[in-house]
Design a protein around this motif. Sequence first.
Motif, PDB file in Angstrom:
ATOM      1  N   GLU A 141      -2.143   5.622  -8.307  1.00  0.00           N
ATOM      2  CA  GLU A 141      -1.679   4.308  -7.854  1.00  0.00           C
ATOM      3  C   GLU A 141      -2.714   3.582  -6.998  1.00  0.00           C
ATOM      4  O   GLU A 141      -2.508   2.420  -6.640  1.00  0.00           O
ATOM      5  CB  GLU A 141      -0.380   4.470  -7.059  1.00  0.00           C
ATOM      6  N   VAL A 142      -3.801   4.261  -6.666  1.00  0.00           N
ATOM      7  CA  VAL A 142      -4.855   3.643  -5.871  1.00  0.00           C
ATOM      8  C   VAL A 142      -5.804   2.916  -6.810  1.00  0.00           C
ATOM      9  O   VAL A 142      -6.675   3.525  -7.440  1.00  0.00           O
ATOM     10  CB  VAL A 142      -5.606   4.691  -5.034  1.00  0.00           C
ATOM     11  N   VAL A 143      -5.631   1.610  -6.913  1.00  0.00           N
ATOM     12  CA  VAL A 143      -6.447   0.810  -7.821  1.00  0.00           C
ATOM     13  C   VAL A 143      -7.390  -0.121  -7.069  1.00  0.00           C
ATOM     14  O   VAL A 143      -8.149  -0.864  -7.677  1.00  0.00           O
ATOM     15  CB  VAL A 143      -5.553  -0.017  -8.773  1.00  0.00           C
ATOM     16  N   GLY A 144      -7.360  -0.088  -5.735  1.00  0.00           N
ATOM     17  CA  GLY A 144      -8.231  -0.935  -4.930  1.00  0.00           C
ATOM     18  C   GLY A 144      -8.214  -0.491  -3.482  1.00  0.00           C
ATOM     19  O   GLY A 144      -7.460   0.419  -3.093  1.00  0.00           O
ATOM     20  N   TYR A 145      -9.056  -1.135  -2.694  1.00  0.00           N
ATOM     21  CA  TYR A 145      -9.167  -0.746  -1.286  1.00  0.00           C
ATOM     22  C   TYR A 145      -7.863  -0.980  -0.527  1.00  0.00           C
ATOM     23  O   TYR A 145      -7.546  -0.246   0.417  1.00  0.00           O
ATOM     24  CB  TYR A 145     -10.297  -1.532  -0.615  1.00  0.00           C
ATOM     25  N   ALA A 146      -7.078  -1.949  -0.934  1.00  0.00           N
ATOM     26  CA  ALA A 146      -5.817  -2.223  -0.241  1.00  0.00           C
ATOM     27  C   ALA A 146      -4.899  -1.015  -0.284  1.00  0.00           C
ATOM     28  O   ALA A 146      -4.282  -0.654   0.729  1.00  0.00           O
ATOM     29  CB  ALA A 146      -5.129  -3.437  -0.862  1.00  0.00           C
ATOM     30  N   GLU A 147      -4.813  -0.368  -1.436  1.00  0.00           N
ATOM     31  CA  GLU A 147      -3.960   0.809  -1.550  1.00  0.00           C
ATOM     32  C   GLU A 147      -4.528   1.984  -0.756  1.00  0.00           C
ATOM     33  O   GLU A 147      -3.783   2.723  -0.109  1.00  0.00           O
ATOM     34  CB  GLU A 147      -3.802   1.217  -3.023  1.00  0.00           C
ATOM     35  N   PHE A 148      -5.836   2.142  -0.801  1.00  0.00           N
ATOM     36  CA  PHE A 148      -6.455   3.248  -0.070  1.00  0.00           C
ATOM     37  C   PHE A 148      -6.298   3.036   1.433  1.00  0.00           C
ATOM     38  O   PHE A 148      -5.910   3.946   2.168  1.00  0.00           O
ATOM     39  CB  PHE A 148      -7.941   3.359  -0.431  1.00  0.00           C
ATOM     40  N   SER A 149      -6.599   1.842   1.910  1.00  0.00           N
ATOM     41  CA  SER A 149      -6.585   1.581   3.353  1.00  0.00           C
ATOM     42  C   SER A 149      -5.193   1.672   3.955  1.00  0.00           C
ATOM     43  O   SER A 149      -5.039   1.868   5.161  1.00  0.00           O
ATOM     44  CB  SER A 149      -7.186   0.201   3.648  1.00  0.00           C
ATOM     45  N   ALA A 150      -4.160   1.557   3.110  1.00  0.00           N
ATOM     46  CA  ALA A 150      -2.793   1.676   3.614  1.00  0.00           C
ATOM     47  C   ALA A 150      -2.471   3.108   4.037  1.00  0.00           C
ATOM     48  O   ALA A 150      -1.472   3.341   4.727  1.00  0.00           O
ATOM     49  CB  ALA A 150      -1.803   1.218   2.550  1.00  0.00           C
ATOM     50  N   LEU A 151      -3.315   4.059   3.676  1.00  0.00           N
ATOM     51  CA  LEU A 151      -3.063   5.470   3.955  1.00  0.00           C
ATOM     52  C   LEU A 151      -3.888   6.014   5.110  1.00  0.00           C
ATOM     53  O   LEU A 151      -3.752   7.198   5.448  1.00  0.00           O
ATOM     54  CB  LEU A 151      -3.349   6.304   2.699  1.00  0.00           C
ATOM     55  N   VAL A 152      -4.734   5.191   5.718  1.00  0.00           N
ATOM     56  CA  VAL A 152      -5.644   5.692   6.744  1.00  0.00           C
ATOM     57  C   VAL A 152      -5.260   5.193   8.133  1.00  0.00           C
ATOM     58  O   VAL A 152      -4.567   4.191   8.281  1.00  0.00           O
ATOM     59  CB  VAL A 152      -7.107   5.287   6.437  1.00  0.00           C
ATOM     60  N   SER A 153      -5.749   5.927   9.130  1.00  0.00           N
ATOM     61  CA  SER A 153      -5.709   5.441  10.505  1.00  0.00           C
ATOM     62  C   SER A 153      -7.000   4.687  10.759  1.00  0.00           C
ATOM     63  O   SER A 153      -8.042   5.004  10.175  1.00  0.00           O
ATOM     64  CB  SER A 153      -5.584   6.616  11.478  1.00  0.00           C
TER      65      SER A 153
END
Length: 330
Positions: A141-153
């Motif tokens: 489901e990670v298709v861009g930085y928006a999805e990835f960055s939602a999971l980080v501190s």
Amino acid sequence: MSVARALAGAPESSSMLTAERLLEGSRDTRRVPEGFWQKLIFTASGRRIRLADSKAAQARIALTARIAKPLTGGARFVPVLTRKGGVGKTTITTLLGMALADARDDRVIAVDANPDRGTLAERLSRRSEHTVRDLVRGADEVVGYAEFSALVSRDMTRLDVLASDTDPHISQAFDEHDYDVVARLASQYYSIVLTDCGTGIVHSVMSATLRHADTLVIVSGTSLDEARSAAETLSWLEANGYADLAAHAVVVINSTTPGTPPVRLDEIGKHFESRVRSIVRVPFDAHLATGAAVTFADLRPETRLAVRELAAIVVEGLPVGRPRKAGSRG
């Protein structure tokens, strides 16, 4: 002619006819020079006379430029490891990440790859509830930085941190394949990927971490057994096919207690200088001793300088162009 005479309205010398003064668009009016007298003269002259920054400011700017050196061609992977706990490995990972993110224009992430319960995200004041397990499970489901960055501190320096699972029984399931998934996704959105490794050397996550590594940071404490453990880490690397990574590594001698250590740090330094690319000493800092969240701006100047020097040395050891293919062995 002195600056004082120029300010008093005395005739100017020919040296005052600078390109910055006469050519449109060439005068930098955006940045005030650093230093008390530099700022005073710059302001009093109507922004016409710009003396060089103070030596301290010039050194700081030069160090920032070393840290911010452009890297093209793909992500670089920098594991931070040691065979012994309690030497501040997670703290050094945090500080290195903050120093890099604070100075660079691209993205930096630190991944907690401790197969036991890792505490990397606890060193940040603003923490996400998501973990590395969420990223692995939702990789498709990670298709861009928006999805990835939602999971980080994310820290105020712009350092991103991907936390480990808080349940040690779950985190034991994080394996070599999972790290490869994280590495593949992180490499799409970040220029530098730090990895806070567990203390074990032979677990499968470490195998994947070393396979992706471009350079290593090995952390040693200031006691005899801590220095020996760091030296044994190098010996293990040398004996198991990672001799090039070992020789190219940076050793951090980290002081976790105040006062003068009972061992001769100069001799520890000489030992590691004979085996690795560089060593950096990080002094004791009360701000770090509690194990609580770290604020980069609150570090002692000596600590911040040491960590920034570490960041510069790490960047200087990374390939400038396209790094070797991910998954190749060091």
